[in-house]
Design a protein around this motif. Structure first.
Motif, short mmCIF file in Angstrom:
data_model
loop_
_atom_site.label_atom_id
_atom_site.label_comp_id
_atom_site.label_asym_id
_atom_site.label_seq_id
_atom_site.Cartn_x
_atom_site.Cartn_y
_atom_site.Cartn_z
N VAL A 79 3.21 6.96 4.38
CA VAL A 79 2.49 7.35 3.23
C VAL A 79 1.77 5.97 2.55
O VAL A 79 0.38 6.43 2.51
CB VAL A 79 3.54 7.99 2.46
CG1 VAL A 79 2.90 8.33 1.10
CG2 VAL A 79 4.08 9.35 2.87
N PRO A 80 2.48 5.08 2.37
CA PRO A 80 1.74 3.88 1.54
C PRO A 80 0.66 3.57 2.73
O PRO A 80 -0.61 3.01 2.03
CB PRO A 80 2.57 2.97 1.38
CG PRO A 80 3.75 3.28 2.35
CD PRO A 80 3.91 4.54 2.44
N THR A 81 0.70 3.36 4.05
CA THR A 81 -0.17 2.98 4.72
C THR A 81 -1.37 3.85 4.84
O THR A 81 -2.47 3.43 4.71
CB THR A 81 0.46 2.89 6.30
OG1 THR A 81 1.35 1.75 6.27
CG2 THR A 81 -0.87 2.57 7.20
N PHE A 82 -1.32 5.20 4.82
CA PHE A 82 -2.43 6.29 4.69
C PHE A 82 -2.91 6.11 3.51
O PHE A 82 -4.20 6.16 3.49
CB PHE A 82 -1.93 7.77 5.03
CG PHE A 82 -1.23 7.88 6.57
CD1 PHE A 82 -1.26 6.83 7.52
CD2 PHE A 82 -0.60 9.15 6.78
CE1 PHE A 82 -1.02 7.12 8.79
CE2 PHE A 82 -0.16 9.16 8.38
CZ PHE A 82 -0.20 8.25 8.99
N ALA A 83 -2.21 6.03 2.54
CA ALA A 83 -3.07 5.94 0.97
C ALA A 83 -3.61 4.61 1.14
O ALA A 83 -4.72 4.58 0.54
CB ALA A 83 -1.60 5.83 0.05
N THR A 84 -3.32 3.64 1.78
CA THR A 84 -4.13 2.17 1.80
C THR A 84 -5.23 2.54 2.55
O THR A 84 -6.43 1.95 2.01
CB THR A 84 -3.19 1.06 2.38
OG1 THR A 84 -2.16 0.78 1.32
CG2 THR A 84 -4.15 -0.32 2.15
N TRP A 85 -5.22 2.86 3.82
CA TRP A 85 -6.38 3.42 4.51
C TRP A 85 -7.35 4.27 3.69
O TRP A 85 -8.74 3.94 3.90
CB TRP A 85 -5.94 4.10 5.66
CG TRP A 85 -5.18 3.16 6.69
CD1 TRP A 85 -5.16 1.77 6.79
CD2 TRP A 85 -4.54 3.74 7.95
NE1 TRP A 85 -4.27 1.50 7.94
CE2 TRP A 85 -4.03 2.55 8.56
CE3 TRP A 85 -4.28 4.90 8.61
CZ2 TRP A 85 -3.12 2.57 9.80
CZ3 TRP A 85 -3.41 4.83 9.87
CH2 TRP A 85 -2.99 3.91 10.17
N ALA A 86 -6.99 5.20 3.09
CA ALA A 86 -7.73 6.05 2.23
C ALA A 86 -8.49 5.32 1.34
O ALA A 86 -9.69 5.76 0.99
CB ALA A 86 -7.05 7.38 1.70
N VAL A 87 -8.15 4.33 0.43
CA VAL A 87 -8.71 3.56 -0.34
C VAL A 87 -9.71 2.47 0.36
O VAL A 87 -10.55 2.23 -0.16
CB VAL A 87 -7.65 2.84 -1.30
CG1 VAL A 87 -8.30 1.76 -2.22
CG2 VAL A 87 -6.96 3.83 -1.95
N VAL A 133 11.04 12.92 -5.81
CA VAL A 133 10.47 11.69 -6.51
C VAL A 133 9.50 10.94 -6.02
O VAL A 133 8.54 10.33 -6.51
CB VAL A 133 11.78 11.45 -7.39
CG1 VAL A 133 11.19 10.00 -8.30
CG2 VAL A 133 12.46 12.23 -8.33
N MET A 134 10.19 10.31 -4.87
CA MET A 134 9.38 9.11 -4.22
C MET A 134 8.20 9.66 -3.78
O MET A 134 7.16 8.89 -3.56
CB MET A 134 10.04 8.49 -2.97
CG MET A 134 11.50 7.86 -3.48
SD MET A 134 11.39 6.45 -5.02
CE MET A 134 10.27 5.50 -4.14
N VAL A 135 8.08 11.06 -3.17
CA VAL A 135 6.70 11.55 -2.75
C VAL A 135 5.60 11.33 -3.94
O VAL A 135 4.47 10.98 -3.73
CB VAL A 135 7.03 12.69 -2.32
CG1 VAL A 135 5.50 13.43 -2.15
CG2 VAL A 135 7.57 12.65 -0.72
N ALA A 136 6.24 11.52 -5.13
CA ALA A 136 5.23 11.45 -6.24
C ALA A 136 4.86 10.28 -6.63
O ALA A 136 3.76 9.87 -7.05
CB ALA A 136 5.76 12.15 -7.35
N VAL A 137 5.73 9.13 -6.47
CA VAL A 137 5.60 7.78 -7.11
C VAL A 137 4.98 6.84 -6.10
O VAL A 137 4.14 6.19 -6.37
CB VAL A 137 7.11 7.36 -7.28
CG1 VAL A 137 7.05 5.73 -7.62
CG2 VAL A 137 7.73 8.00 -8.56
N LEU A 138 5.46 6.96 -4.78
CA LEU A 138 4.87 5.92 -3.97
C LEU A 138 3.47 5.83 -3.62
O LEU A 138 2.83 4.73 -3.76
CB LEU A 138 5.61 6.12 -2.62
CG LEU A 138 5.65 4.94 -1.50
CD1 LEU A 138 6.40 3.83 -2.43
CD2 LEU A 138 6.80 5.14 -0.32
N PRO A 139 2.77 7.08 -3.34
CA PRO A 139 1.20 6.82 -3.23
C PRO A 139 0.75 6.29 -4.38
O PRO A 139 -0.26 5.23 -4.33
CB PRO A 139 0.66 8.33 -3.03
CG PRO A 139 2.13 8.87 -2.39
CD PRO A 139 3.10 8.36 -3.37
#
Length: 510
Positions: free
Chosen positions: A62-70, A274-280
C-alpha cells in the motif's frame, strides 16, 4: 479518515460474519477431534502464508503503490503493478508445489504428537490447501492497489465471497473433512475473480512488465524484512499447534477457532480498517516532507486505535463465553468444547489494546518504508511468546484448560511488542504518535461503560425469552447495548477532543 475507517470496518464486519458462518458450519459438521486437528495442522502453513500476504500488502505494498502514484507516471506504474501481480501469483504457485511435495515430512513436523493415521490425513489435506496461496497472493496485490487509491469497500468485502462460497460447500457435503481444504480453494478462486473484475471496472489495466525496472528490482529487497517479520507470528502459531498435538483430541481445533475469531475481530474489523485509512495518507505526508501533518496523522491513528480497542476488549470479555456457546454449541461440536473455546477467546481478546497500539507505533516506519524496526519488533514479540509457552502451559496440564496457557503466552508477546515499538520510536526522527491522559481516560471509562451495559443487558435479557430463543435474544440485546454504548463513548471523546482544540485555538487567537 475516521469516516473511511468506519466504512471499511463496517464492510469488514460483514466479512467477519461470513467467516463466522464458515467456522460454525465446519464446527457443526465435523466437531472437534482427531480429523479436525489434522485439518488444523494441514491448514496452518497455508493460512500462515495468507496472513503474511495480508500484512505485506497493508504494510509494504500500500505505501509502495501510494509512493509510485505520487512520484511516477501512470504508464510506468501500470507496468510495475502488473509485474508485482504476476510475480506474486507465480511465486505463490511455486511455493504451493514445494509445500505439497513435502507434505508427509511437514505433517510430521507440524504435529509431532499425531499417530500415523492422523499424519497421513494431514499430508493429504495439506496437498489441497496449499493452492490457496497463489490465489491469495493475487488478491492481496489487487487489494493493495485499491487501498493505495483510497478505495476500501470492495477490497474489504471480497473476503465475504470466499467465506460464503466455502461455507456453502461445507454445508453441501458434510461428513468428510476432506471437503474443508477444497472449500477454501474454491472460495479463494471466486474471490480472486471478483476482485480482478472490479479492478478492471475501476481502471486497472494490464501492461507488459519490465522486469529490470529499478523499482521492481528493489521490491524483493523491500519485502524481505517484512516477510520475515510477518512470518514470525504464524511461526509461533505453528509452534502452538505442535504443542496442542500432544494435548487432548480437539485442543488444536479449539485453539485454531479462537485465533481465527480474535484475528477477525481485531485484525480485520479494527486494526486493518484504521490502518487502511491512515497509512496511505501518512505515506504521502512523509514523502512530501510535511512533518506536522505526518505527526497529526500518526497521533490520530493511535487515538482511533485506543478509542475502540479498549471498549471492544470489554465487550468481548463479557460476551465471549455465552456467544461462543450459542454459536458453536451445535452439531458435533460439544458443549464442553464450546465453553473452552469461549474462555480461549476471552484470554486472547486481552491482546486487542496491545495489538492496536503496536500497529499505530509502527505505522510511521511502514510509511517511510523502513522495515528494520518492524522486523526486530516481531522477533521480540515471538521470542517472548515462545519463551513463555512452557511456563504458561505446564501448570495447567491435566486440567483440560491447557490451551488457555497458550493464549496467555500470546498476550504477553503482544505486550512485549508495544514496549519495544515505543522504545524504538522515542529514539527515532520519525513522527511519534502521542496519546494524552484525557483520551486514555475516556477510553478506559468507555470500556467500563460498555462492559456494564452489555453485562446488565445480558442479565436482564432473559425476560424477553418468549419472543425468541432465550440465549439468542439475550445475546443480541447484550451485544446491541454494548455496541451502542461503544459508539456513544467514541462520539463523546471526539466532541471533547474537538472542544479542547477549539478552546486552545481561541485562547491563542485572542
Amino acid at each position: 479518515m475516521a469516516r473511511q475507517s468506519t466504512l471499511s470496518g463496517s464492510v469488514a464486519t460483514l466479512a467477519l460474519g461470513a467467516g463466522l458462518l464458515l467456522d460454525v458450519a465446519a464446527a457443526a459438521a465435523f466437531g472437534a477431534g482427531r480429523d479436525t486437528d489434522a485439518f488444523v495442522a494441514a491448514a496452518r502453513l497455508p493460512l500462515a502464508g495468507t496472513a503474511v500476504l495480508l500484512l505485506l500488502g497493508n504494510q509494504v505494498l500500500v505505501p509502495t503503490f501510494a509512493t509510485w502514484a505520487v512520484t511516477l507516471e501512470a504508464r510506468r506504474m501500470r507496468r510495475l503493478v502488473t509485474g508485482t501481480l504476476l510475480a506474486a501469483v507465480g511465486i505463490g504457485a511455486a511455493l504451493a508445489l514445494a509445500l505439497g511435495a513435502l507434505g508427509p515430512l511437514l505433517a510430521r513436523v507440524l504435529a509431532p504428537g499425531f499417530d500415523a493415521e492422523q499424519t497421513a490425513l494431514t499430508a493429504s489435506l495439506l496437498w489441497v490447501m496449499v493452492w490457496t496461496l497463489p490465489l491469495a497472493a493475487g488478491c492481496e496485490v489487487l487489494r493493495s492497489w485499491f487501498n493505495a487509491r483510497a478505495q476500501v469497500v470492495v477490497p474489504a468485502a471480497m473476503t465475504v465471497v470466499m467465506n460464503l462460497v466455502a461455507a456453502g460447500l461445507v454445508l453441501t457435503w458434510p461428513g468428510d473433512v476432506r471437503v474443508l481444504p477444497l472449500a477454501y480453494v474454491v472460495g479463494s478462486a471466486c474471490q480472486l475473480l471478483l476482485v480482478l473484475a472490479w479492478a478492471v471496472v475501476r481502471g486497472f489495466r494490464v501492461a507488459r512488465p519490465r522486469w529490470r525496472d529499478p523499482e521492481l528490482v528493489a521490491l524483493p529487497r523491500l519485502l524481505a524484512r517484512p516477510s520475515t517479520a510477518a512470518g514470525l507470528n504464524p511461526l509461533a502459531r505453528v509452534a502452538e499447534t505442535a504443542i496442542a498435538s500432544f494435548l487432548a483430541p480437539g485442543s488444536a481445533t479449539v485453539l485454531h477457532y479462537g485465533n481465527r475469531l480474535v484475528s477477525a475481530v481485531g485484525g480485520t474489523v479494527l486494526f486493518r480498517s484504521v490502518m487502511v485509512a491512515v497509512l496511505p495518507r501518512l505515506t504521502r505526508a512523509q514523502v512530501a516532507g510535511r512533518r506536522d501533518e505526518a505527526a497529526a496523522l500518526a497521533t490520530l491513528g493511535l487515538r482511533l486505535m485506543v478509542a475502540v480497542s479498549l471498549p471492544l476488549t470489554a465487550l468481548t470479555v463479557v460476551l465471549a463465553v455465552p456467544g461462543v456457546e450459542l454459536l458453536f454449541g451445535l452439531g458435533r461440536f460439544g458443549e464442553s468444547d464450546a465453553r473452552l473455546l469461549g474462555l480461549c477467546v476471552v484470554v486472547l481478546a486481552l491482546s486487542f489494546p496491545a495489538s492496536a497500539v503496536q500497529r499505530a507505533l509502527l505505522a510511521p516506519y511502514y510509511a517511510a518504508r523502513d522495515t528494520r524496526v518492524p522486523l526486530r519488533n516481531a522477533v521480540v514479540g515471538v521470542a517472548v511468546d515462545l519463551a513463555l509457552l512452557p511456563v504458561a502451559v505446564l501448570p495447567l496440564l491435566g486440567t483440560g484448560y491447557e490451551v488457555l496457557g497458550v493464549a496467555a503466552a500470546f498476550v504477553a508477546g503482544n505486550v512485549a511488542n508495544v514496549v519495544h515499538a515505543h522504545h524504538c520510536l522515542v529514539g527515532s526522527e520519525l513522527p511519534r504518535p502521542r496519546l494524552d491522559a484525557a483520551a486514555l481516560r475516556g477510553s478506559v471509562l468507555g470500556a467500563l461503560a460498555v462492559a456494564a451495559a452489555a453485562g446488565a443487558a445480558w442479565a436482564l435479557g432473559g425476560g424477553l425469552a418468549p419472543l425468541l430463543p432465550g440465549s439468542a435474544l439475550r445475546l443480541v440485546v447484550a451485544g446491541a447495548a454494548g455496541v451502542v454504548v461503544l459508539v456513544l463513548t467514541v462520539v463523546v471523546q471526539r466532541r471533547a477532543s474537538s472542544g479542547g482544540r477549539h478552546r486552545r485555538t481561541g485562547g491563542a487567537g485572542s
